[in-house]
Design a protein around this motif. Structure first.
Motif, PDB file in Angstrom:
ATOM      1  N   ALA A 310     -11.883  42.156  30.233  1.00  0.00           N
ATOM      2  CA  ALA A 310     -12.726  42.440  29.066  1.00  0.00           C
ATOM      3  C   ALA A 310     -11.991  42.197  27.641  1.00  0.00           C
ATOM      4  CB  ALA A 310     -13.269  43.888  29.142  1.00  0.00           C
ATOM      5  N   PHE A 311     -10.794  42.694  27.848  1.00  0.00           N
ATOM      6  CA  PHE A 311      -9.806  42.485  26.559  1.00  0.00           C
ATOM      7  C   PHE A 311      -9.377  41.052  25.974  1.00  0.00           C
ATOM      8  CE2 PHE A 311      -5.451  42.744  25.093  1.00  0.00           C
ATOM      9  CZ  PHE A 311      -5.831  43.219  23.585  1.00  0.00           C
ATOM     10  N   ALA A 312      -9.036  40.256  27.145  1.00  0.00           N
ATOM     11  CA  ALA A 312      -8.216  39.223  26.951  1.00  0.00           C
ATOM     12  C   ALA A 312      -8.866  37.768  27.325  1.00  0.00           C
ATOM     13  CB  ALA A 312      -6.870  39.121  27.379  1.00  0.00           C
ATOM     14  N   LEU A 313      -9.912  37.913  28.123  1.00  0.00           N
ATOM     15  CA  LEU A 313     -10.398  36.694  28.812  1.00  0.00           C
ATOM     16  C   LEU A 313     -10.792  35.491  27.705  1.00  0.00           C
ATOM     17  CD1 LEU A 313     -10.583  34.841  31.349  1.00  0.00           C
ATOM     18  CD2 LEU A 313     -12.973  36.233  31.624  1.00  0.00           C
ATOM     19  N   PRO A 314     -11.488  36.027  26.963  1.00  0.00           N
ATOM     20  CA  PRO A 314     -12.103  34.869  25.835  1.00  0.00           C
ATOM     21  C   PRO A 314     -10.691  34.335  25.122  1.00  0.00           C
ATOM     22  CG  PRO A 314     -13.558  37.074  26.068  1.00  0.00           C
ATOM     23  CD  PRO A 314     -12.123  37.247  26.509  1.00  0.00           C
ATOM     24  N   ALA A 315     -10.042  35.188  24.864  1.00  0.00           N
ATOM     25  CA  ALA A 315      -8.647  34.925  23.815  1.00  0.00           C
ATOM     26  C   ALA A 315      -7.831  33.953  24.680  1.00  0.00           C
ATOM     27  CB  ALA A 315      -7.655  36.036  23.608  1.00  0.00           C
ATOM     28  N   THR A 316      -7.504  34.134  25.973  1.00  0.00           N
ATOM     29  CA  THR A 316      -6.907  33.439  26.888  1.00  0.00           C
ATOM     30  C   THR A 316      -7.798  31.887  26.951  1.00  0.00           C
ATOM     31  OG1 THR A 316      -6.329  35.268  28.273  1.00  0.00           O
ATOM     32  CG2 THR A 316      -5.829  33.000  29.044  1.00  0.00           C
ATOM     33  N   TYR A 317      -9.024  31.767  26.966  1.00  0.00           N
ATOM     34  CA  TYR A 317      -9.576  30.702  27.086  1.00  0.00           C
ATOM     35  C   TYR A 317      -9.506  29.828  26.005  1.00  0.00           C
ATOM     36  CZ  TYR A 317     -13.602  27.461  27.003  1.00  0.00           C
ATOM     37  OH  TYR A 317     -14.333  26.208  26.680  1.00  0.00           O
ATOM     38  N   VAL A 318      -9.330  30.400  24.814  1.00  0.00           N
ATOM     39  CA  VAL A 318      -9.396  29.742  23.273  1.00  0.00           C
ATOM     40  C   VAL A 318      -7.951  29.271  23.226  1.00  0.00           C
ATOM     41  CG1 VAL A 318      -9.326  30.121  20.924  1.00  0.00           C
ATOM     42  CG2 VAL A 318     -11.146  31.179  22.455  1.00  0.00           C
ATOM     43  N   ALA A 319      -6.927  29.906  23.421  1.00  0.00           N
ATOM     44  CA  ALA A 319      -5.461  29.669  23.697  1.00  0.00           C
ATOM     45  C   ALA A 319      -5.099  28.490  24.404  1.00  0.00           C
ATOM     46  CB  ALA A 319      -4.503  30.840  23.926  1.00  0.00           C
ATOM     47  N   LEU A 320      -5.689  28.407  25.753  1.00  0.00           N
ATOM     48  CA  LEU A 320      -5.587  27.245  26.675  1.00  0.00           C
ATOM     49  C   LEU A 320      -5.972  26.076  26.253  1.00  0.00           C
ATOM     50  CD1 LEU A 320      -5.557  29.308  30.108  1.00  0.00           C
ATOM     51  CD2 LEU A 320      -3.512  28.606  28.669  1.00  0.00           C
ATOM     52  N   THR A 321      -7.305  26.173  25.898  1.00  0.00           N
ATOM     53  CA  THR A 321      -8.119  24.939  25.514  1.00  0.00           C
ATOM     54  C   THR A 321      -7.635  24.269  24.216  1.00  0.00           C
ATOM     55  OG1 THR A 321      -9.891  26.070  24.712  1.00  0.00           O
ATOM     56  CG2 THR A 321     -10.058  25.576  26.985  1.00  0.00           C
ATOM     57  N   THR A 322      -7.206  25.228  23.157  1.00  0.00           N
ATOM     58  CA  THR A 322      -6.831  24.559  21.986  1.00  0.00           C
ATOM     59  C   THR A 322      -5.394  24.295  21.701  1.00  0.00           C
ATOM     60  OG1 THR A 322      -8.223  26.181  20.995  1.00  0.00           O
ATOM     61  CG2 THR A 322      -6.893  25.086  19.435  1.00  0.00           C
ATOM     62  N   PHE A 323      -4.330  24.941  22.256  1.00  0.00           N
ATOM     63  CA  PHE A 323      -2.786  24.833  22.102  1.00  0.00           C
ATOM     64  C   PHE A 323      -2.250  24.386  23.470  1.00  0.00           C
ATOM     65  CE2 PHE A 323      -4.020  27.442  18.818  1.00  0.00           C
ATOM     66  CZ  PHE A 323      -3.798  26.857  17.674  1.00  0.00           C
ATOM     67  N   HIS A 324      -2.689  24.812  24.560  1.00  0.00           N
ATOM     68  CA  HIS A 324      -1.676  24.792  25.950  1.00  0.00           C
ATOM     69  C   HIS A 324      -2.431  24.208  27.055  1.00  0.00           C
ATOM     70  CE1 HIS A 324       0.913  27.850  23.678  1.00  0.00           C
ATOM     71  NE2 HIS A 324      -0.372  28.449  23.433  1.00  0.00           N
ATOM     72  N   GLN A 325      -3.090  22.958  26.745  1.00  0.00           N
ATOM     73  CA  GLN A 325      -3.760  22.403  27.779  1.00  0.00           C
ATOM     74  C   GLN A 325      -2.948  21.883  29.144  1.00  0.00           C
ATOM     75  OE1 GLN A 325      -3.666  21.259  24.838  1.00  0.00           O
ATOM     76  NE2 GLN A 325      -5.492  21.222  23.727  1.00  0.00           N
ATOM     77  N   GLU A 326      -1.326  21.937  28.646  1.00  0.00           N
ATOM     78  CA  GLU A 326      -0.511  21.656  29.842  1.00  0.00           C
ATOM     79  C   GLU A 326      -0.488  22.585  31.056  1.00  0.00           C
ATOM     80  OE1 GLU A 326       1.806  23.625  26.724  1.00  0.00           O
ATOM     81  OE2 GLU A 326       0.239  22.060  26.962  1.00  0.00           O
ATOM     82  N   LEU A 327      -0.954  23.974  30.604  1.00  0.00           N
ATOM     83  CA  LEU A 327      -1.019  25.035  31.622  1.00  0.00           C
ATOM     84  C   LEU A 327      -2.274  25.143  32.399  1.00  0.00           C
ATOM     85  CD1 LEU A 327       0.304  27.943  29.260  1.00  0.00           C
ATOM     86  CD2 LEU A 327       1.656  26.518  30.676  1.00  0.00           C
ATOM     87  N   ILE A 328      -3.218  24.103  32.029  1.00  0.00           N
ATOM     88  CA  ILE A 328      -4.282  24.139  32.844  1.00  0.00           C
ATOM     89  C   ILE A 328      -4.050  23.098  33.999  1.00  0.00           C
ATOM     90  CG2 ILE A 328      -6.876  23.748  32.887  1.00  0.00           C
ATOM     91  CD1 ILE A 328      -6.696  24.367  29.994  1.00  0.00           C
ATOM     92  N   PRO A 329      -4.373  23.282  35.092  1.00  0.00           N
ATOM     93  CA  PRO A 329      -4.504  22.145  36.420  1.00  0.00           C
ATOM     94  C   PRO A 329      -5.289  21.065  36.004  1.00  0.00           C
ATOM     95  CG  PRO A 329      -4.939  24.461  37.316  1.00  0.00           C
ATOM     96  CD  PRO A 329      -4.934  24.438  35.782  1.00  0.00           C
ATOM     97  N   THR A 330      -4.726  19.975  36.262  1.00  0.00           N
ATOM     98  CA  THR A 330      -5.213  18.493  35.917  1.00  0.00           C
ATOM     99  C   THR A 330      -6.949  18.404  36.143  1.00  0.00           C
ATOM    100  OG1 THR A 330      -3.038  17.570  36.364  1.00  0.00           O
ATOM    101  CG2 THR A 330      -4.980  16.062  36.043  1.00  0.00           C
ATOM    102  N   ASP A 331      -7.228  18.882  37.220  1.00  0.00           N
ATOM    103  CA  ASP A 331      -8.606  18.518  37.817  1.00  0.00           C
ATOM    104  C   ASP A 331      -9.472  19.622  36.961  1.00  0.00           C
ATOM    105  OD1 ASP A 331      -7.822  16.601  39.797  1.00  0.00           O
ATOM    106  OD2 ASP A 331      -7.919  18.385  41.155  1.00  0.00           O
ATOM    107  N   LEU A 332      -8.917  20.863  36.553  1.00  0.00           N
ATOM    108  CA  LEU A 332      -9.681  21.661  35.806  1.00  0.00           C
ATOM    109  C   LEU A 332      -9.853  21.067  34.468  1.00  0.00           C
ATOM    110  CD1 LEU A 332     -11.380  24.266  35.304  1.00  0.00           C
ATOM    111  CD2 LEU A 332      -9.151  25.676  35.293  1.00  0.00           C
ATOM    112  N   LEU A 333      -8.604  20.618  33.872  1.00  0.00           N
ATOM    113  CA  LEU A 333      -8.480  20.086  32.652  1.00  0.00           C
ATOM    114  C   LEU A 333      -9.497  19.129  32.184  1.00  0.00           C
ATOM    115  CD1 LEU A 333      -7.460  20.273  29.896  1.00  0.00           C
ATOM    116  CD2 LEU A 333      -5.563  18.892  30.727  1.00  0.00           C
TER     117      LEU A 333
END
Length: 495
Positions: A310-333
């Motif tokens: 509830a505290f960090a999931l939306p922020a984590t989504y924003v961070a990964l999709t904006t700055f850290h796409q390399e941390l997302i698995p290729t198929d999911l990306l």
């Protein structure tokens, strides 16, 4: 709003100092009518005998008229038939047998306050004292299961708005002579009764002294609920985290008292405050001790995970999709990139819009009439989410993230700590949109420093982690078996 016209003046302060209780019964009644503005619910009855006259005065609805007519009035009339008031009121107070608590006062302001609190006032001819017959009785809500803190296994009783009923619910669970109730009057206009409850010899004396001092020094014109009092007695400085636990459950208060904590209750409020509070205590429920230790430990861990989602999931989504796409698995990306193709807003705007819409729906569901509130909020969330995705305003992924966040926020047993996560969620999303994962780490570090610096009634908020105590780790994240965790009572005096 009443606050605009509120002044730090008691409603009777301007007249009480110039009025006194006289030997004339009718004059006393007229003075009361003058002070209260001759209210419609003021009832006064005069009784006259050969050489005797007396009057009863009370507020209709605050006393039991049935008890008054059945016990008090017959007892008074029987005495006056055999005696008169020529011997004075003192002689009366020593011989009358009224089956209620009887006090006397010669102070007009004290008498007026007692009248407004539900006492019956007795005036006797040629007497300069008023007799206060305690016979408070008014309609109250029946004892029901608390709607804000439900559980599968455990007692179904909850506090009501009557302080006398609530104290009885505590006494039924703790039949110990060391149980103490200390009363205070707060609010210069409302004159609300507040009760501090603790077990003598077991309570944290430092926290008790701090709580009593802050309640005594609480300056407010009106106080109607424990939430208003909580804001006045919290430690200085702003914090999004609550530092006192609020609960409607008598079993939770009773358990806290046996652990050396104190409880604060108020007339007119079904919520009790418990302190000193710790951060870990907001993830523990009374049901943890009614179920097996392994299931209770599992559920506690689920609550911690839900709080972090509830505290960090939306922020984590924003961070990964904006700055850290390399941390997302290729198929999911690839799937996320396909979903976001053609969207008009960046991830942070998308997340802020959906979170704001859901908060509006949540608030609307609470404020709407109960029969239709949940249905409207659920249908509204489904319709708006589906329509937003179909219109190409947001991606399906953000709908899933917001939905998981909403569900996780309901998993916490205390509404106040869930509200803290809701507030900080928006701030954390801004940090994530600015610096990605590093922004999340920076904000989390600041938050940890803030939590360690907090105090609840003078006690460390992060106890027993900071300062660390190995002995108290048996009932934090893991709930040890009852036969393993032997609690020793810290009695300071022998029973």
């Amino acid at each position: 709003m009443w606050r605009k016209n509120s002044k730090n003046v008691s409603p009777t302060n301007q007249t009480d100092t110039t009025l006194t209780i006289t030997e004339d019964v009718e004059q006393n009644i007229e003075q009361i009518k003058h002070c209260l503005g001759d209210p419609f619910d003021l009832v006064y009855k005069e009784y006259k005998f050969k050489r005797t006259a007396f009057a009863l005065c009370y507020i209709d609805g605050l006393i039991s008229t049935e008890d008054l007519e059945r016990t008090v009035i017959p007892s008074l009339m029987d005495w006056f038939k055999e005696n008169d008031s020529s011997s004075g009121a003192r002689d009366f107070s020593q011989h009358i047998q009224v089956p209620k608590k009887l006090n006397t006062t010669s102070d007009f302001s004290i008498m007026l306050t007692a009248l407004l609190r539900g006492s019956t006032i007795l005036f006797i001819k040629k007497g300069t004292e008023a007799f206060l017959i305690s016979d408070q009785h008014w309609e109250t809500r029946s004892i029901e299961e608390p709607s804000s803190q439900t559980m599968v296994r455990g007692p179904r009783e909850g506090f009501v708005e009557a302080l006398a009923v609530n104290s009885t619910l505590i006494r039924r669970r703790i039949t110990n002579p060391r149980l103490r109730f200390k009363s205070f009057i707060v609010g210069e206009m409302t004159q609300t009764m507040v009760m501090v409850i603790y077990i003598e010899g077991l309570v944290n004396e430092s926290a008790l002294n701090v709580a009593c001092s802050r309640i005594t020094n609480a300056k407010a014109s009106e106080i109607f609920e424990t939430g208003m009092l909580e804001e006045l007695i919290e430690d200085k400085g702003y914090s999004p985290f609550p530092t006192l636990i609020d609960t409607e459950r008598p079993d939770v208060v009773s358990a806290a008292l046996t652990e050396g904590k104190l409880a604060i209750m108020m007339e007119g409020s079904p919520f009790a405050l418990i302190g000193p509070a710790t951060f870990i205590s907001y993830f523990q429920t009374a049901e943890d001790y009614y179920n097996r230790f392994d299931l209770s430990t599992f559920l506690r861990m689920i609550r911690f995970i839900a709080f972090w989602i509830a505290f960090a999931l939306p922020a984590t989504y924003v961070a990964l999709t904006t700055f850290h796409q390399e941390l997302i698995p290729t198929d999911l990306l690839i799937s996320l990139a396909a979903q976001r193709e053609g969207l008009p807003f960046p991830a942070i705007v998308e997340a802020l819009i959906m979170e704001t819409v859901f908060e509006i729906l949540r608030e609307a569901g609470i404020r709407m009439p109960r029969p239709i509130g949940p249905a409207v909020s659920i249908v509204g969330a489904i319709v708006i989410g589906e329509a937003a995705v179909t219109a190409g305003l947001v991606s399906p992924a953000i709908v899933i993230v917001v939905s998981l966040t909403a569900i996780a926020s309901f998993a916490n047993p205390y509404y106040s700590i869930a509200g803290s996560a809701r507030i900080m969620r928006f701030v954390l999303m801004l940090f994530a949109a600015t610096a990605g994962i590093f922004g999340i780490l920076i904000f989390t570090l600041i938050l940890c420093i803030h939590l360690v610096s907090l105090r609840s009634l003078g006690e460390p908020y992060m106890s027993p982690f900071a300062p660390f105590s190995m002995k108290k780790q048996k009932d934090t994240v893991v709930r040890f078996p009852m036969w393993w965790s032997k609690r020793k009572k810290r009695w300071k005096q022998e029973a």
